[in-house]
Design a protein around this motif. Structure first.
Motif, PDB file in Angstrom:
ATOM      1  N   UNK A 167     -29.611 -32.052 -11.329  1.00 53.74           N
ATOM      2  CA  UNK A 167     -29.605 -30.983 -12.326  1.00 53.74           C
ATOM      3  C   UNK A 167     -30.091 -29.643 -11.790  1.00 53.74           C
ATOM      4  N   UNK A 168     -30.593 -29.633 -10.550  1.00 53.99           N
ATOM      5  CA  UNK A 168     -31.006 -28.359  -9.957  1.00 53.99           C
ATOM      6  C   UNK A 168     -29.761 -27.530  -9.647  1.00 53.99           C
ATOM      7  N   UNK A 169     -29.751 -26.267 -10.016  1.00 53.57           N
ATOM      8  CA  UNK A 169     -28.579 -25.437  -9.721  1.00 53.57           C
ATOM      9  C   UNK A 169     -28.506 -25.075  -8.242  1.00 53.57           C
ATOM     10  N   UNK A 170     -27.367 -24.578  -7.842  1.00 56.12           N
ATOM     11  CA  UNK A 170     -27.230 -24.038  -6.483  1.00 56.12           C
ATOM     12  C   UNK A 170     -27.861 -22.659  -6.458  1.00 56.12           C
ATOM     13  N   UNK A 171     -28.684 -22.417  -5.436  1.00 57.98           N
ATOM     14  CA  UNK A 171     -29.390 -21.143  -5.348  1.00 57.98           C
ATOM     15  C   UNK A 171     -28.818 -20.304  -4.210  1.00 57.98           C
ATOM     16  N   UNK A 197     -34.382 -30.624   0.691  1.00 52.85           N
ATOM     17  CA  UNK A 197     -33.169 -30.250   1.414  1.00 52.85           C
ATOM     18  C   UNK A 197     -32.134 -29.606   0.496  1.00 52.85           C
ATOM     19  N   UNK A 198     -32.306 -29.759  -0.806  1.00 52.58           N
ATOM     20  CA  UNK A 198     -31.446 -29.051  -1.753  1.00 52.58           C
ATOM     21  C   UNK A 198     -31.559 -27.545  -1.539  1.00 52.58           C
ATOM     22  N   UNK A 199     -32.757 -27.094  -1.165  1.00 55.38           N
ATOM     23  CA  UNK A 199     -32.979 -25.669  -0.901  1.00 55.38           C
ATOM     24  C   UNK A 199     -32.730 -25.327   0.567  1.00 55.38           C
ATOM     25  N   UNK A 200     -33.190 -26.187   1.469  1.00 58.86           N
ATOM     26  CA  UNK A 200     -33.124 -25.883   2.904  1.00 58.86           C
ATOM     27  C   UNK A 200     -31.715 -26.033   3.452  1.00 58.86           C
ATOM     28  N   UNK A 201     -30.964 -27.014   2.937  1.00 65.08           N
ATOM     29  CA  UNK A 201     -29.567 -27.240   3.339  1.00 65.08           C
ATOM     30  C   UNK A 201     -29.443 -27.497   4.842  1.00 65.08           C
ATOM     31  N   UNK A 202     -30.317 -28.372   5.363  1.00 66.03           N
ATOM     32  CA  UNK A 202     -30.240 -28.733   6.773  1.00 66.03           C
ATOM     33  C   UNK A 202     -29.203 -29.838   6.962  1.00 66.03           C
ATOM     34  N   UNK A 203     -28.873 -30.128   8.218  1.00 66.47           N
ATOM     35  CA  UNK A 203     -27.957 -31.229   8.518  1.00 66.47           C
ATOM     36  C   UNK A 203     -28.720 -32.472   8.996  1.00 66.47           C
ATOM     37  N   UNK A 204     -29.994 -32.574   8.636  1.00 67.34           N
ATOM     38  CA  UNK A 204     -30.782 -33.761   8.942  1.00 67.34           C
ATOM     39  C   UNK A 204     -30.169 -34.971   8.244  1.00 67.34           C
TER      40      UNK A 204
END
Length: 300
Positions: A28-32, A143-150
């Motif tokens: 439910x977290x939006x895309x920032x 990671x929703x915020x960081x958007x890493x490829x971990x």
């Protein structure tokens, strides 16, 4: 071992009734837009033009997923004050490794604090292993915020030897003492490394020059699943028996209240509750208080 089948089975963990609320909150977290990440002692996420409602949603989602053991993290004005000040361990180890263009694994990665910090070293690939749906959810949230490829695997140390590829560097921090067969665990890590690969590991230790270890009767520092606490010579012997050809002691350090303490983000006991109130050099059970040894073991 069919890891893909195991992955499918463990994805079902995310539908458990105690985990599903975390997953729904994350979805439910939006895309920032316009997210800035700073990978320092406190992994800091700054989101521009964040509304009051969004700030509340971010905070409520983080609070939902307590306890937060590793950190700290900050998202705009929200400070997640984790139980462990993990930057102390990371900063101690950082001068001893070079991860650029390497395939790196973190065994028992918790919510990914160390993995996020390692991004600044530009490894070829970062993979975390931890069979915990709660910690996996915390990682997803961050990671929703960081958007890493971990890559985060809901797998344990026993699966490393069967993984799809080998690793150049494996970190295994605070796991060995939870295993009833430490040499078997070290063998699994050894098999998971490329030739010339390195293992960076820390574990509880006791002082002494003899090749021996403490075997707690029931609990150690109120922790039930602590099986063996070795001297450094005993730990080196374990590594040699597992196949490692050289072992370097990087550091030893007593765990203190600056590194581990109770905060509003855990709602449980912490180090001060695990020590003898009249003698901080001992656990409540009368054993030597927690002290850690940090090593590098090489596979030639």
């Amino acid at each position: 071992m069919d890891l893909n089948l195991l992955r499918q089975e463990r994805q079902k963990w995310l539908t458990w009734k105690n985990i599903l609320p975390y997953q729904e909150a994350i979805k439910n977290l939006p895309h920032y837009e316009n997210v800035e990440v700073r990978l320092s002692d406190c992994v800091t996420i700054n989101i521009s033009r964040l509304t009051k409602e969004q700030s509340i949603q971010i905070k409520e989602t983080a609070l939902l997923m307590k306890p937060w053991r590793k950190g700290p993290f900050q998202i705009n004005n929200l400070f997640i004050d984790s139980e462990w000040q993990s930057q102390i361990k990371y900063n101690l180890l950082e001068p001893h490794f070079n991860l650029k263009d390497k395939i790196v694994g973190d065994i028992g990665c918790n919510n990914g604090y160390y993995l996020f910090r390692m991004l600044s070293h530009e490894p070829k690939k970062l993979i975390g292993f931890d069979p915990s749906a709660i910690y996996y959810s915390q990682f997803q949230y961050l990671n929703h915020f960081i958007q890493s490829d971990i890559v985060y695997e809901l797998l344990g140390v026993e699966h490393v030897a069967f993984y799809e590829h080998k690793f150049d560097t494996l970190f295994c921090l605070g796991v060995l003492y939870h295993r009833s067969d430490p040499v078997a665990m070290l063998k699994s890590l050894f098999k998971g490394l490329n030739k010339g690969g390195e293992l960076i590991l820390d574990t509880f230790m006791i002082d002494g020059n003899e090749e021996m270890c403490l075997t707690p009767k029931d609990k150690y520092s109120k922790i039930p699943n602590i099986y063996f606490v070795p001297t450094i010579p005993a730990l080196i012997n374990w590594c040699k028996r597992a196949g490692f050809e050289s072992v370097e002691v990087l550091e030893t350090m007593v765990t203190d209240g600056k590194e581990q303490r109770k905060t509003e983000w855990i709602d449980t006991q912490s180090l001060e509750d695990f020590l003898d109130p009249n003698d901080k050099t001992k656990t409540v059970e009368g054993y030597p208080a927690p002290k850690r040894v940090y090593i590098r073991a090489l596979k030639k």
